[in-house]
Design a protein around this motif. Structure first.
Motif, PDB file in Angstrom:
ATOM      1  N   MET A 322       0.920  -1.122  -0.094  1.00 34.47           N
ATOM      2  CA  MET A 322      -0.032  -0.074  -0.052  1.00 34.47           C
ATOM      3  C   MET A 322       0.802   1.410   0.028  1.00 34.47           C
ATOM      4  O   MET A 322       1.934   1.295   0.539  1.00 34.47           O
ATOM      5  N   SER A 323       0.402   2.191  -0.594  1.00 36.61           N
ATOM      6  CA  SER A 323       0.975   3.613  -0.507  1.00 36.61           C
ATOM      7  C   SER A 323       0.579   4.130   0.772  1.00 36.61           C
ATOM      8  O   SER A 323      -0.463   3.750   1.562  1.00 36.61           O
ATOM      9  N   GLU A 329      -6.077   7.009   3.463  1.00 39.36           N
ATOM     10  CA  GLU A 329      -7.607   7.239   3.058  1.00 39.36           C
ATOM     11  C   GLU A 329      -8.209   6.116   3.483  1.00 39.36           C
ATOM     12  O   GLU A 329      -9.369   6.228   3.912  1.00 39.36           O
ATOM     13  N   ALA A 330      -7.588   4.991   3.768  1.00 42.70           N
ATOM     14  CA  ALA A 330      -8.472   3.642   4.173  1.00 42.70           C
ATOM     15  C   ALA A 330      -8.517   3.566   5.800  1.00 42.70           C
ATOM     16  O   ALA A 330      -9.485   2.799   6.240  1.00 42.70           O
ATOM     17  N   ILE A 373       5.801   3.577   0.233  1.00 42.70           N
ATOM     18  CA  ILE A 373       5.203   2.190   0.416  1.00 42.70           C
ATOM     19  C   ILE A 373       5.428   1.569   1.692  1.00 42.70           C
ATOM     20  O   ILE A 373       6.383   1.433   2.025  1.00 42.70           O
ATOM     21  N   ILE A 374       4.364   0.893   2.073  1.00 43.34           N
ATOM     22  CA  ILE A 374       4.446  -0.014   3.141  1.00 43.34           C
ATOM     23  C   ILE A 374       5.066  -1.344   2.642  1.00 43.34           C
ATOM     24  O   ILE A 374       4.745  -1.839   1.833  1.00 43.34           O
ATOM     25  N   THR A 375       6.180  -1.622   3.341  1.00 40.72           N
ATOM     26  CA  THR A 375       7.135  -2.791   2.908  1.00 40.72           C
ATOM     27  C   THR A 375       7.378  -3.672   3.811  1.00 40.72           C
ATOM     28  O   THR A 375       7.262  -3.453   5.259  1.00 40.72           O
ATOM     29  N   PRO A 376       7.284  -5.122   3.384  1.00 38.62           N
ATOM     30  CA  PRO A 376       7.419  -6.107   4.436  1.00 38.62           C
ATOM     31  C   PRO A 376       9.122  -5.926   5.075  1.00 38.62           C
ATOM     32  O   PRO A 376      10.049  -5.364   4.458  1.00 38.62           O
ATOM     33  N   GLY A 377       8.813  -6.088   6.412  1.00 32.64           N
ATOM     34  CA  GLY A 377      10.176  -5.831   7.389  1.00 32.64           C
ATOM     35  C   GLY A 377       9.968  -4.457   8.152  1.00 32.64           C
ATOM     36  O   GLY A 377      10.624  -4.299   8.936  1.00 32.64           O
ATOM     37  N   MET A 378       9.028  -3.790   7.675  1.00 32.85           N
ATOM     38  CA  MET A 378       8.647  -2.498   8.420  1.00 32.85           C
ATOM     39  C   MET A 378       7.852  -3.070   9.870  1.00 32.85           C
ATOM     40  O   MET A 378       6.998  -3.868   9.877  1.00 32.85           O
ATOM     41  N   ILE A 403       5.052  -5.683   9.395  1.00 32.42           N
ATOM     42  CA  ILE A 403       4.475  -5.953   8.094  1.00 32.42           C
ATOM     43  C   ILE A 403       5.274  -7.095   7.424  1.00 32.42           C
ATOM     44  O   ILE A 403       6.480  -7.040   7.420  1.00 32.42           O
ATOM     45  N   THR A 404       4.523  -8.353   7.186  1.00 25.53           N
ATOM     46  CA  THR A 404       4.897  -9.526   6.539  1.00 25.53           C
ATOM     47  C   THR A 404       4.748  -9.477   5.134  1.00 25.53           C
ATOM     48  O   THR A 404       4.119  -8.599   4.467  1.00 25.53           O
TER      49      THR A 404
END
Length: 421
Positions: A322-323, A329-330, A373-378, A403-404
């Motif tokens: 996701m951005s 927005e969600a 961007i939401i990134t795995p590992g965050m 975040i996986t």
């Protein structure tokens, strides 16, 4: 008691906390993972971001960033308000630690420190009228490193530095670029080994919260209650707590009052935000709201239910890929009556401290937000504060998540007051 044999990763963090409860104290004689693997991963992340930014050197004064780069520590809080220590990282060359004094034993055995030097220390407390001359000396030292290892480049990124230091570097012909973003972007993605260390910190934090809960009763002061979290953190190998965000009763609304000598009364809401730097330097950033007493009143239940709804909704919509804009927005739309006292961010990163990114409310995104961007590992903290302007109390909740590749994993497990819902 030693935890040599305890693996902290995954569900074993709960085992660590259980041992803490049973034995009262633990000695961290061995980390749950190979710390050198963590150290080299973090240094590699910095160099990846340096390469993207096209800089030949990175000069770090922020003590969180110097910790991330080297894992060498020396009076981190004290040094955070003096330009007493810094680290120079060459993109293709050595890492040089400029320390507060000649204390090389503090960096012994670290694979991330190639050379140890003493900082010329230009801050006024120690340098007095010689500050400008000392800053010039430091500028010359860094410029020489850039000439040796910069491959002809004069592009040096710096995270934070006073005008004296910056002027001295520019006087040597160096081009200064923004370095804080390099460090923040590097820190944003955690390795598996880093996550094991973060789980250890969260386990200690949650044990401290349980011990706080056990002593919460009418007549205790906010400060005395908060002191228990500090005591447990230090006793179990933690380092410090960044804020004093605990308040009770009418001091919970609006948020951000730090703890005081106020005596907590029966029926008071007690809200807190841990901001705890635990074992190995990782942050456990969890918020909960409790009642000093047996039964919440209808307004306390209503506020709590809304805060819980916000947390759960926002965790549910989090997804890798996701951005930041899409996520904002969600997220849960705050009802008008709570909007003016909303928490400054919806969701923020967490690692060695609070960090990039900071995702803003949809109402604030046009003026304060930025994309990414939401990134795995965050690892992220999902925030909520619910209170009515002019109301008596407010509820602060916060959950720490990972975040996986496929979704979201909760890292914190401290229970909510679900019987209030």
């Amino acid at each position: 008691m030693s935890i040599d044999a305890v693996e902290v990763a995954g569900g074993h963090a709960k085992e660590l906390a259980s041992m803490a409860r049973q034995h009262g104290a633990m000695e961290y004689t061995q980390a749950p993972v190979d710390l050198d693997v963590v150290r080299l991963y973090r240094l590699g992340r910095l160099r990846e971001e340096m390469q993207k930014a096209d800089v030949a050197g990175l000069l770090l004064y922020d003590q969180i960033n110097t910790r991330y780069a080297t894992d060498a520590t020396n009076m981190q809080i004290w040094c955070s308000h003096y330009e007493a220590r810094c680290v120079f990282v060459a993109l293709d060359g050595p890492v040089v630690l400029f320390d507060y004094a000649n204390l090389p034993h503090l960096a012994e055995g670290l694979p991330t420190v190639d050379e140890y030097r003493v900082n010329s220390s230009a801050y006024y407390f120690t340098a007095g009228p010689h500050a400008e001359a000392r800053a010039k000396k430091m500028g010359q030292d860094v410029a020489e490193l850039m000439r040796q290892y910069g491959g002809g480049s004069k592009r040096l990124a710096v995270d934070r530095l006073s005008h004296l230091g910056s002027d001295a570097l520019r006087a040597e012909g160096l081009t200064l670029l923004e370095g804080e973003g390099i460090a923040e972007r590097a820190r944003a993605v955690k390795s598996t080994q880093e996550l094991a260390l973060m789980r250890a910190s969260i386990a200690v934090c949650e044990e401290g919260c349980r011990e706080m809960r056990s002593i919460l009763e009418p007549g205790i002061t906010e400060n005395a209650l908060w002191a228990k979290l500090h005591e447990v953190n230090i006793r179990l190998g933690g380092e410090w707590i960044e804020t004093r965000l605990l308040s009770s009763g009418p001091r919970t609304n609006p948020w951000f009052r730090e703890c005081s000598m106020r005596v907590i009364e029966r029926g008071d809401m007690v809200s807190f935000d841990t901001d705890l730097i635990g074992p190995y330097g990782y942050c456990a950033d969890i918020s909960r709201a409790w009642l000093c007493g047996d039964r919440p009143n209808d307004e306390q239940r209503r506020l709590y239910a809304k805060a819980y709804e916000q947390i759960e909704h926002n965790i549910a919509v989090l997804k890798p890929g996701m951005s930041f804009r899409e996520l904002s927005e969600a997220c849960w739309r705050i009802p008008e009556e709570f909007l003016s006292l909303r928490y400054p961010s919806l969701i923020h990163g967490v690692g060695l401290a609070d960090e990039y990114p900071s995702i803003k409310h949809w109402e604030d995104f046009p003026t304060k937000g930025y994309d990414g961007i939401i990134t795995p590992g965050m690892t992220l903290c999902v925030e909520s504060f619910i209170g009515v302007a002019g109301g008596r109390e407010g509820v602060k909740l916060e959950e720490q998540v990972l975040i996986t590749e496929t979704g979201v994993e909760r890292l914190s497990s401290l229970p909510y007051e679900t019987d209030w819902l």
